[in-house]
Design a protein around this motif. Sequence first.
Motif, PDB file in Angstrom:
ATOM      1  N   MET A   1      -3.790 -22.651 -27.241  1.00  0.00           N
ATOM      2  CA  MET A   1      -3.489 -21.784 -26.071  1.00  0.00           C
ATOM      3  C   MET A   1      -4.779 -21.271 -25.404  1.00  0.00           C
ATOM      4  N   ILE A   2      -5.660 -20.709 -26.272  1.00  0.00           N
ATOM      5  CA  ILE A   2      -6.967 -20.256 -25.770  1.00  0.00           C
ATOM      6  C   ILE A   2      -8.058 -20.811 -26.682  1.00  0.00           C
ATOM      7  N   THR A   3      -9.010 -21.487 -26.076  1.00  0.00           N
ATOM      8  CA  THR A   3     -10.129 -22.010 -26.863  1.00  0.00           C
ATOM      9  C   THR A   3     -11.434 -21.504 -26.276  1.00  0.00           C
ATOM     10  N   LEU A   4     -12.210 -20.866 -27.119  1.00  0.00           N
ATOM     11  CA  LEU A   4     -13.546 -20.432 -26.701  1.00  0.00           C
ATOM     12  C   LEU A   4     -14.542 -21.329 -27.414  1.00  0.00           C
ATOM     13  N   THR A   5     -15.460 -21.897 -26.660  1.00  0.00           N
ATOM     14  CA  THR A   5     -16.433 -22.801 -27.274  1.00  0.00           C
ATOM     15  C   THR A   5     -17.850 -22.372 -26.925  1.00  0.00           C
ATOM     16  N   GLY A   6     -18.624 -22.094 -27.956  1.00  0.00           N
ATOM     17  CA  GLY A   6     -20.054 -21.776 -27.782  1.00  0.00           C
ATOM     18  C   GLY A   6     -20.309 -20.673 -26.774  1.00  0.00           C
ATOM     19  N   LEU A   7     -19.463 -19.627 -26.837  1.00  0.00           N
ATOM     20  CA  LEU A   7     -19.575 -18.572 -25.831  1.00  0.00           C
ATOM     21  C   LEU A   7     -20.826 -17.729 -26.061  1.00  0.00           C
ATOM     22  N   GLN A   8     -21.559 -17.527 -24.970  1.00  0.00           N
ATOM     23  CA  GLN A   8     -22.740 -16.686 -25.052  1.00  0.00           C
ATOM     24  C   GLN A   8     -22.744 -15.744 -23.855  1.00  0.00           C
ATOM     25  N   LYS A   9     -23.096 -14.477 -24.110  1.00  0.00           N
ATOM     26  CA  LYS A   9     -23.245 -13.550 -22.992  1.00  0.00           C
ATOM     27  C   LYS A   9     -24.527 -12.754 -23.179  1.00  0.00           C
ATOM     28  N   VAL A  10     -25.399 -12.893 -22.212  1.00  0.00           N
ATOM     29  CA  VAL A  10     -26.676 -12.183 -22.265  1.00  0.00           C
ATOM     30  C   VAL A  10     -26.708 -11.188 -21.113  1.00  0.00           C
ATOM     31  N   TYR A  11     -26.976  -9.923 -21.424  1.00  0.00           N
ATOM     32  CA  TYR A  11     -27.132  -8.910 -20.373  1.00  0.00           C
ATOM     33  C   TYR A  11     -28.602  -8.614 -20.188  1.00  0.00           C
ATOM     34  N   GLN A  12     -28.945  -8.285 -18.972  1.00  0.00           N
ATOM     35  CA  GLN A  12     -30.293  -7.797 -18.700  1.00  0.00           C
ATOM     36  C   GLN A  12     -30.225  -6.277 -18.806  1.00  0.00           C
ATOM     37  N   GLY A  13     -30.500  -5.749 -19.987  1.00  0.00           N
ATOM     38  CA  GLY A  13     -30.425  -4.305 -20.189  1.00  0.00           C
ATOM     39  C   GLY A  13     -31.676  -3.618 -19.657  1.00  0.00           C
ATOM     40  N   GLU A  14     -31.662  -2.260 -19.675  1.00  0.00           N
ATOM     41  CA  GLU A  14     -32.809  -1.500 -19.143  1.00  0.00           C
ATOM     42  C   GLU A  14     -34.079  -1.751 -19.961  1.00  0.00           C
ATOM     43  N   SER A  15     -33.874  -1.903 -21.285  1.00  0.00           N
ATOM     44  CA  SER A  15     -35.078  -2.116 -22.109  1.00  0.00           C
ATOM     45  C   SER A  15     -35.159  -3.567 -22.591  1.00  0.00           C
ATOM     46  N   VAL A  18     -30.177  -8.246 -23.769  1.00  0.00           N
ATOM     47  CA  VAL A  18     -29.246  -7.974 -24.874  1.00  0.00           C
ATOM     48  C   VAL A  18     -28.312  -9.170 -24.997  1.00  0.00           C
ATOM     49  N   THR A  19     -28.299  -9.790 -26.182  1.00  0.00           N
ATOM     50  CA  THR A  19     -27.360 -10.894 -26.395  1.00  0.00           C
ATOM     51  C   THR A  19     -26.091 -10.301 -26.990  1.00  0.00           C
ATOM     52  N   ALA A  20     -25.079 -10.079 -26.144  1.00  0.00           N
ATOM     53  CA  ALA A  20     -23.843  -9.414 -26.590  1.00  0.00           C
ATOM     54  C   ALA A  20     -22.938 -10.388 -27.333  1.00  0.00           C
ATOM     55  N   LEU A  21     -22.982 -11.680 -26.979  1.00  0.00           N
ATOM     56  CA  LEU A  21     -22.198 -12.706 -27.685  1.00  0.00           C
ATOM     57  C   LEU A  21     -23.095 -13.898 -27.913  1.00  0.00           C
ATOM     58  N   ASP A  22     -23.032 -14.454 -29.116  1.00  0.00           N
ATOM     59  CA  ASP A  22     -23.902 -15.582 -29.416  1.00  0.00           C
ATOM     60  C   ASP A  22     -23.117 -16.694 -30.094  1.00  0.00           C
ATOM     61  N   ASN A  23     -22.897 -17.772 -29.371  1.00  0.00           N
ATOM     62  CA  ASN A  23     -22.261 -18.967 -29.930  1.00  0.00           C
ATOM     63  C   ASN A  23     -20.905 -18.667 -30.597  1.00  0.00           C
ATOM     64  N   VAL A  24     -20.030 -17.999 -29.833  1.00  0.00           N
ATOM     65  CA  VAL A  24     -18.713 -17.641 -30.357  1.00  0.00           C
ATOM     66  C   VAL A  24     -17.718 -18.762 -30.043  1.00  0.00           C
ATOM     67  N   SER A  25     -17.113 -19.322 -31.081  1.00  0.00           N
ATOM     68  CA  SER A  25     -16.090 -20.350 -30.895  1.00  0.00           C
ATOM     69  C   SER A  25     -14.831 -19.913 -31.631  1.00  0.00           C
ATOM     70  N   LEU A  26     -13.676 -20.090 -30.974  1.00  0.00           N
ATOM     71  CA  LEU A  26     -12.444 -19.529 -31.505  1.00  0.00           C
ATOM     72  C   LEU A  26     -11.264 -20.250 -30.877  1.00  0.00           C
ATOM     73  N   ALA A  27     -10.212 -20.486 -31.664  1.00  0.00           N
ATOM     74  CA  ALA A  27      -8.998 -21.078 -31.076  1.00  0.00           C
ATOM     75  C   ALA A  27      -7.820 -20.159 -31.390  1.00  0.00           C
ATOM     76  N   ILE A  28      -7.112 -19.743 -30.362  1.00  0.00           N
ATOM     77  CA  ILE A  28      -5.987 -18.824 -30.526  1.00  0.00           C
ATOM     78  C   ILE A  28      -4.706 -19.561 -30.161  1.00  0.00           C
ATOM     79  N   GLU A  29      -3.732 -19.483 -31.069  1.00  0.00           N
ATOM     80  CA  GLU A  29      -2.494 -20.259 -30.890  1.00  0.00           C
ATOM     81  C   GLU A  29      -1.509 -19.531 -29.978  1.00  0.00           C
ATOM     82  N   GLN A  30      -0.669 -20.318 -29.331  1.00  0.00           N
ATOM     83  CA  GLN A  30       0.407 -19.772 -28.509  1.00  0.00           C
ATOM     84  C   GLN A  30       1.341 -18.911 -29.382  1.00  0.00           C
ATOM     85  N   GLY A  31       1.645 -17.718 -28.925  1.00  0.00           N
ATOM     86  CA  GLY A  31       2.629 -16.866 -29.607  1.00  0.00           C
ATOM     87  C   GLY A  31       2.076 -16.025 -30.750  1.00  0.00           C
ATOM     88  N   GLU A  32       0.796 -16.138 -31.051  1.00  0.00           N
ATOM     89  CA  GLU A  32       0.301 -15.327 -32.168  1.00  0.00           C
ATOM     90  C   GLU A  32      -0.286 -14.003 -31.677  1.00  0.00           C
TER      91      GLU A  32
END
Length: 351
Positions: A1-15, A18-32
Amino acid sequence: MITLTGLQKVYQGESGIVTALDNVSLAIEQGEIFGIIGKSGAGKSTLIRCINLLERPTAGRVIVDGQDMTALSERELREARKSMGMIFQHFNLLSSRTVLENVSFPLEIAGVSRNEREKKVIPLLELVGLADKRDVYPAQLSGGQKQRVGIARALASQPKVLLCDEATSALDPQTTESILALLKDINKKLRLTIILITHEMHVIKAICDRVAVIEGGHLVETGKVFDVFTNPQSLTAQDFIKTVVNNKVPEALSAVLSKTPTAGGNLVVRLSFFGEATNEPVIAGLIRKFAIDVNIISGNIDHLQDIPYGTLLMELSGNEKDTEAALHYLQDLDLRTEVIGYVARHAHAAS
Ligand SMILES: Nc1ncnc2c1ncn2[C@@H]1O[C@H](COP(=O)(O)OP(=O)(O)OP(=O)(O)O)[C@@H](O)[C@H]1O
C-alpha cells in the motif's frame, strides 16, 4: 500500500545541516495499523509528513497505492493527497466554523454542493459519535470531541490512508483510550490503513499491528507489535517497552545479586510466556517435581493483540542439584527462561 525507499530528509538548520531522516525504507500493508515510535527529535513528524509530501524528501521514493508521490506535480499532488487524511496533536480546527462546517471543509474546497456535503458529513458525525454536536463551535468541545471532529474531517474525502501525527498526545489517558478505540473501529469498518506516530508505547500496544522504532533519523527496528514487545532487539525498543511492561528486577534485589553462583545461594529466574503457555501450571509442576521452594518476586499477565503474555520473576531455593534440575525443567518448557543471577539466602526483603 505504502512503500518508502531510501528516504532521506536534510534540513538547513540555523547551526548547520540536520539529517532528520537517513535511508528509511518501509512497507506498510493495506488495512493495517502501523505505528512509528521515537523519542523527541527522532524524525517522526518529518517521516509522516514525507508520506503525504507535506515535506519533500531530499532523496528516496514514496509510493502510495502504486503512485510515486515524489514524481507528481503540485496539482497532481493536491489530487493524490485526497486519498490521505491527516489528524494532528492540536486538532487544527477552524474556530469560526461549526462542527458540521469543519468536517465539510475539505468537500467545500473540492467544490461539492452544500446538499451533497451534508449527505456525506452527517454519517461521519454519527460514526465519530458527534451527531448531536453538529452546530456547536470548537470552543464548546472537549479535547476528545475536537479530535473526533478532526477524524471526521480527515475521513470526509474518503481517504484510503489516515495519517495520525501524535493524535492523542494532548489528551488525558481515558480520552486517549476512547480515541484509540475509535481509530481501531474505523480501521475495521472502513478497511482504512492507519499510520500513527507517537512517543508513547501504550498507544502502540493498544491498537497497532506492526511498529517501527526510529532513532536519530534511522529505523532501528521494525516488526509485529507482539514480537517487538516480547523480544525487542534494539536498546531504544527495550527502553520504550520498559515503560509499559513491568518485568524489572527490584532495586533491593539487584543490589545483592551476583552473576555467578554463590554457595548455598538462591537462583533468580525470569520466565516470559505467551499464548497457550500462560495456561500451564508451571509453578505447581516445579514444586511437585523438585525438592525446592519457589518465592515469587513479581509477576503479571497482560494481553497483546489478544494474545496472553506474562512475566514472572522468582527465586528458587534448594540444594544445588535440585535447583539445577528445576532450571533445566523450565528451560525445556515452551517459554523463555532467563537466569537473572544468584542471591544469598535472606539477603534481601523480597519475601
Ligand atoms: N524545518 C526544519 N528545519 C530545520 N530542522 C528541522 C526542521 N524540522 C525538523 N527539524 C529537525 O529534524 C529533526 C527531526 O525532527 P522531527 O520534528 O521530525 O522529530 P520528532 O521525532 O517528530 O520530534 P518531536 O516528537 O519532538 O516532535 C530534529 O533534529 C529537528 O530539530
